[in-house]
Design a protein around this motif. Structure first.
Motif, PDB file in Angstrom:
ATOM      1  N   ARG A  41       0.834  -1.212   0.000  1.00 60.12           N
ATOM      2  CA  ARG A  41       0.000   0.000   0.000  1.00 60.12           C
ATOM      3  C   ARG A  41       0.864   1.256   0.000  1.00 60.12           C
ATOM      4  O   ARG A  41       1.865   1.344   0.702  1.00 60.12           O
ATOM      5  CB  ARG A  41      -0.929  -0.010   1.209  1.00 60.12           C
ATOM      6  N   GLY A  44      -0.082   8.029  -2.743  1.00 61.10           N
ATOM      7  CA  GLY A  44       0.673   8.766  -3.748  1.00 61.10           C
ATOM      8  C   GLY A  44       0.687  10.262  -3.512  1.00 61.10           C
ATOM      9  O   GLY A  44       0.007  10.801  -2.637  1.00 61.10           O
ATOM     10  N   ARG A 129      -2.651   3.084  -3.487  1.00 62.03           N
ATOM     11  CA  ARG A 129      -2.345   1.961  -4.376  1.00 62.03           C
ATOM     12  C   ARG A 129      -1.912   0.759  -3.548  1.00 62.03           C
ATOM     13  O   ARG A 129      -1.248   0.900  -2.533  1.00 62.03           O
ATOM     14  CB  ARG A 129      -1.211   2.334  -5.334  1.00 62.03           C
ATOM     15  N   GLU A 130      -2.315  -0.416  -4.006  1.00 63.68           N
ATOM     16  CA  GLU A 130      -1.764  -1.635  -3.445  1.00 63.68           C
ATOM     17  C   GLU A 130      -1.758  -2.694  -4.545  1.00 63.68           C
ATOM     18  O   GLU A 130      -1.992  -2.371  -5.721  1.00 63.68           O
ATOM     19  CB  GLU A 130      -2.517  -2.095  -2.199  1.00 63.68           C
ATOM     20  N   THR A 131      -1.475  -3.942  -4.206  1.00 61.31           N
ATOM     21  CA  THR A 131      -1.274  -4.956  -5.241  1.00 61.31           C
ATOM     22  C   THR A 131      -2.513  -5.176  -6.101  1.00 61.31           C
ATOM     23  O   THR A 131      -2.399  -5.563  -7.264  1.00 61.31           O
ATOM     24  CB  THR A 131      -0.859  -6.284  -4.592  1.00 61.31           C
ATOM     25  N   GLY A 133      -4.474  -2.849  -7.128  1.00 63.81           N
ATOM     26  CA  GLY A 133      -4.715  -1.622  -7.880  1.00 63.81           C
ATOM     27  C   GLY A 133      -5.074  -0.485  -6.942  1.00 63.81           C
ATOM     28  O   GLY A 133      -4.667  -0.459  -5.786  1.00 63.81           O
ATOM     29  N   VAL A 134      -5.863   0.453  -7.443  1.00 57.47           N
ATOM     30  CA  VAL A 134      -6.276   1.603  -6.638  1.00 57.47           C
ATOM     31  C   VAL A 134      -7.391   1.186  -5.684  1.00 57.47           C
ATOM     32  O   VAL A 134      -8.347   0.499  -6.068  1.00 57.47           O
ATOM     33  CB  VAL A 134      -6.740   2.759  -7.545  1.00 57.47           C
TER      34      VAL A 134
END
Length: 371
Positions: A41, A44, A129-131, A133-134
């Protein structure tokens, strides 16, 4: 590069033509959303690419009274300006959606969802963001500690994420988007007055909230400023005080020279002292750049709640939107300072006197969805 904007100047087509229309065809069952895991995570920075900007149409006469038409004009003009650079989705009450569309023009997509007011920065979920996606993080908006009734805005996070087909995480604390400033590299800036406050997080300490912010947003270093409790509806959000322009580099809201000392100038002085000793997630000291306020004697707007802070700018794809307050020298100085740090973007001044009179600014009225 600077691009001047004036009232009534905007009639763009939708930038990028990316609609928020449903991605599932009629008769189809939507595929299950991936479940947020927390893995990888990251919160941004605003200068990273956006899919769109969310805004909200001012809805309530009991909030704005006779100024409602004027503030709607401000919001429509700002939406049209941003739509030159990236898609803009305006959330509006169903019974007000047609009027909002006429005001904003064909370059802005209006989506009918019940909203209470224009402060999309605080009511729309923040995105990480994480694995998978958003992911949208619902911050449990409660009307800035119960100061105003915002029943529709309290629900907008869940409804919007469902409409967008974005997985949802519910934060274990209460906050607003304007209370969180990220450099995209693991550092978060916050004011204690807006978080360590019984009107939002009763019984929670800085230490508890630091741990929860780290886990929820994927940040590593949380830098706390005291802020100013109780003097504005937000309890002094960080986005009117200190903003990142790059990792390790911040601009600091500073008073116009020779103005009387007040809570806001003392808050800025305290933030400066914190930044002088703090380090970011990389272990680096901060570079602090003053972003002076305009002369209160010559600005074109006013009122008890007026926010004359240039730090409440908004970074979009290809542009930075900065308030224009009517002090030509100060307005130009703010554009020059931001232009030095965003040389690859146009610096776009927009008059927001009606929004500012309501206690906010450009950043307060916008919310970016990362690409």
């Amino acid at each position: 590069m600077e691009k001047l904007m004036s009232r009534g100047s905007f009639s763009p087509t939708l930038a990028g033509s990316r609609s928020l229309a449903a991605t599932v065809s009629a008769g189809e069952s939507p595929s299950p959303l991936p479940q947020p895991s927390g893995a990888g995570r990251r919160f941004g920075a605003e200068w990273e690419p956006h899919t769109r900007t969310f805004m909200s149409w001012p809805a309530r006469e009991d909030v704005w009274g006779g100024y409602l038409d004027d503030v709607r004009w401000n919001i429509a003009e700002l939406a049209r300006a941003i739509a030159y650079y990236e898609p803009v989705v305006m959330l509006a009450r169903p019974e007000q959606a047609d009027a909002a569309q006429r005001a904003c023009g064909s370059g802005v997509q209006v989506v009918a969802l019940p909203v209470d007011d224009l402060w999309a920065r605080d009511t729309v979920p923040v995105f990480v963001r994480e694995t998978v996606g958003v992911v949208g993080v619902d911050l449990n908006f409660n009307g800035w500690g119960g100061k105003q009734p915002h029943d529709d805005d309290t629900r907008i996070g869940r409804e919007l994420l469902s409409r967008c087909r974005i997985p949802q995480v519910r934060a274990p604390f209460v906050a607003e988007g304007g209370a969180l400033e990220s450099d995209g590299a693991g550092t978060l800036l916050v004011t204690a007055s807006a978080l360590v406050n019984d009107n939002r997080n009763p019984g929670k300490t800085r230490e508890t909230l630091t741990a929860e912010l780290r886990a929820t947003l994927g940040v590593e270093q949380v830098v706390w400023f005291d802020g100013v409790p109780g003097e504005d509806v937000t309890d002094a959000h960080v986005d009117c005080l200190v903003r990142f322009v790059a990792p390790g580099i911040v601009v600091l809201d500073t008073a116009f020279p020779d103005t009387p000392d007040d809570s806001w100038s003392r808050s800025a002085a305290q933030a400066r002292a914190v930044l002088a000793e703090a380090v970011d997630a990389r272990g680096q000291r901060f570079e602090v750049i003053d972003l002076p306020r305009p002369d209160p004697a010559v600005i074109t707007g006013g009122g008890d709640e007026f926010v004359a802070s240039y730090t409440n700018f908004y970074i979009a794809n290809g542009a930075v939107f900065v308030p224009r307050f009517g002090d030509r020298s100060a307005d130009q100085r703010a554009r020059d300072i931001l232009g030095e740090h965003f040389a690859d973007r146009e610096i776009v001044p927009v008059s927001i006197d009606e929004i500012a009179a309501g206690g906010g600014g450009i950043h307060c009225a916008t919310h970016d969805q990362p690409a």
